[in-house]
Design an enzyme around this catalytic site. Structure first.
Site, PDB file in Angstrom:
ATOM      1  N   GLU A   1       3.083  -1.913 -19.045  1.00  0.00           N
ATOM      2  CA  GLU A   1       3.351  -3.288 -19.375  1.00  0.00           C
ATOM      3  C   GLU A   1       4.485  -4.149 -19.552  1.00  0.00           C
ATOM      4  OE1 GLU A   1       0.676  -4.300 -22.793  1.00  0.00           O
ATOM      5  OE2 GLU A   1      -0.667  -3.088 -21.784  1.00  0.00           O
TER       6      GLU A   1
ATOM      7  N   GLU B   1      -0.493 -13.721 -22.895  1.00  0.00           N
ATOM      8  CA  GLU B   1      -0.796 -13.727 -23.560  1.00  0.00           C
ATOM      9  C   GLU B   1      -0.654 -13.814 -24.798  1.00  0.00           C
ATOM     10  OE1 GLU B   1      -2.071  -9.453 -23.962  1.00  0.00           O
ATOM     11  OE2 GLU B   1      -2.644  -9.606 -26.177  1.00  0.00           O
TER      12      GLU B   1
END
Ligand code: NAG
Length: 420
Positions: free
Chosen positions: A224, A335
């Protein structure tokens, strides 16, 4: 006889006295020991993370940047990397072969340099990499020394999950676009940069891409990268460049940035975890960062590039199981953690804190969304899925045009009349 008895009595009394003091001492130690041990653990961990620096640069945001010789970075604490020969450049680049002047780790003539705040006070010398120094307080804010620098488990958005309760298990909420069903060898996007408001220090807001391998079980592999605001991790509300990796669904392996051994950095100019500036303002100047992650078909390592000019380094293939071969899913989006303070939905923002409908200059975007296909070429997805747990809190919309290719607007304010 009498003397012997007296001696025995005295010995017994002595033993009793000694035992009494021993109990006192051990009782008081039992009270203090955990604290002492924690202090020692924290100091040991700091010594592991903060390598001796050739030069140290102070940043205006309070960070200290250590210029650490490239061969002494945390990656080389890994037993598998003891005899590793550092790759100073990738064998392959999905945007075509490049000349050494373009993709070098040194500054050349750049049109639009992306700034990290600490650059105002200096640069790291060649042969070193900049590492954000970890402070004692950074570690103490974590739930334990062991969990410092790690994400909580089960945080990856699972678009096809039939059980939204499971996805919400620890309050992580997402608004993302994704591709799945193929073999993927990388991903790219240009990400709008904002500074979302975080309601509570134990929450965070991030915008990133996920390169995922395996199903969503205990052995999920993930790479990520993007930007994040995380008061717990960094001690402030600044927007920071970050990376993450795990090969066991966020359990024992992996971490943010260089906070464990794994990622090998070769770039001397960009520090993982350092603040990005400037950030975008509502109805005003917009800023974005490009991130490219790709697999070197020869060595199998996963490389990362920041902007057009900074090849950051690589995650060695052996760190992973599924990703040692290829990724099975790519995701792009935001997120946040919804810890439901005061029993209501958090007001922590995602992206700019505005919904997708508002569009450019107001809502946050990802543009030029691409993945690396089986021939190692960058491709725009034919179809792209979108997913969010609660669209009244955070939402996502995808589109495409000639200028931006595939794009999404995503994000939202969290708590609002429709998201109580
Ligand atoms: C971060 O922002 C919150 C409000 O969003 C504020 O209460 C807090 O003091 C800020 N923390 C720092 C370190 O500036």
């Amino acid at each position: 006889m009498a003397a012997a008895h007296f001696n025995r009595e005295r010995t017994r009394r002595r033993i009793a006295v000694v035992f009494f003091f021993w109990s006192l001492i051990s009782l008081s130690c039992a009270g203090r020991l955990p604290v002492e041990r924690q202090k020692l653990d924290v100091q040991k961990h700091l010594n592991r993370l903060n390598k001796p620096a050739v030069e140290t640069i102070k940043s205006l945001d309070g960070d200290t940047i250590d210029c650490v010789p490239i061969s002494q970075q945390p990656a080389f604490d890994h037993p598998f990397l003891k005899d590793h020969k550092i790759q100073m450049r990738p064998n392959y680049h999905p945007e075509g072969l490049y000349d050494d002047n373009k993709v070098s780790t040194k500054a050349k003539d750049r049109t639009n340099p992306i700034n990290q705040l600490w650059h105002m006070n200096g640069k790291c010398p060649e042969g070193t990499i900049p590492i954000r120094r970890t402070k004692k307080d950074d570690v103490l804010r974590a739930s334990s020394v062991k969990r410092f620098g790690k994400k909580k488990r089960r945080t990856v958005p699972q678009p096809r999950s039939a059980d939204p309760g499971l996805m919400n298990e620890n309050g992580h909420q997402h608004a993302i676009a994704y591709v799945e069903g193929g073999k993927y060898y990388g991903a790219k996007a240009t990400i709008n940069v904002w500074e979302p408001k975080i309601q509570q220090p134990n929450e965070f807001s991030l915008s990133q891409l996920w390169v995922l391998g395996g199903s969503f079980g205990e052995d999920l592999n993930s790479i990520e990268a993007g930007w994040q605001v995380s008061p717990d991790l960094y001690g402030d509300n600044n927007t920071r460049l970050f990376t993450y990796w795990t090969s066991d669904a966020y359990q024992a392996t992996g971490c943010y940035n260089l906070l464990c051994s794994g990622f090998i950095q070769i770039n001397s100019e960009i520090a993982m975890g350092a603040s990005i500036s400037p950030v975008s303002a509502f109805r005003n100047s917009q800023y974005d960062i490009s991130i490219l992650i790709w697999k070197d078909p020869k060595e199998g390592n996963w490389w990362m590039q920041f902007g057009n000019d900074y090849v950051m380094g690589y995650w060695p293939s052996f760190l992973f199981s599924y990703l040692a071969d290829s990724a099975s899913m790519i995701e792009w989006g935001g997120e946040v953690v919804n810890s439901q303070p005061d029993g209501q939905h958090t007001s922590t923002q995602m992206g700019s804190g505005r919904f997708p409908e508002e569009g450019f200059g107001k809502s946050s975007y990802f543009r030029n969304i691409q993945f690396v296909d089986e021939s190692n070429n960058l491709k725009a997805p034919k179809g792209i899925g979108t997913f969010t747990e609660q669209s009244n809190c955070y939402d996502v919309q995808s589109g495409s045009n000639g200028d931006w290719g595939h794009y999404i607007y995503y994000g939202g304010p969290g708590r609002n009349p429709n998201c109580p």
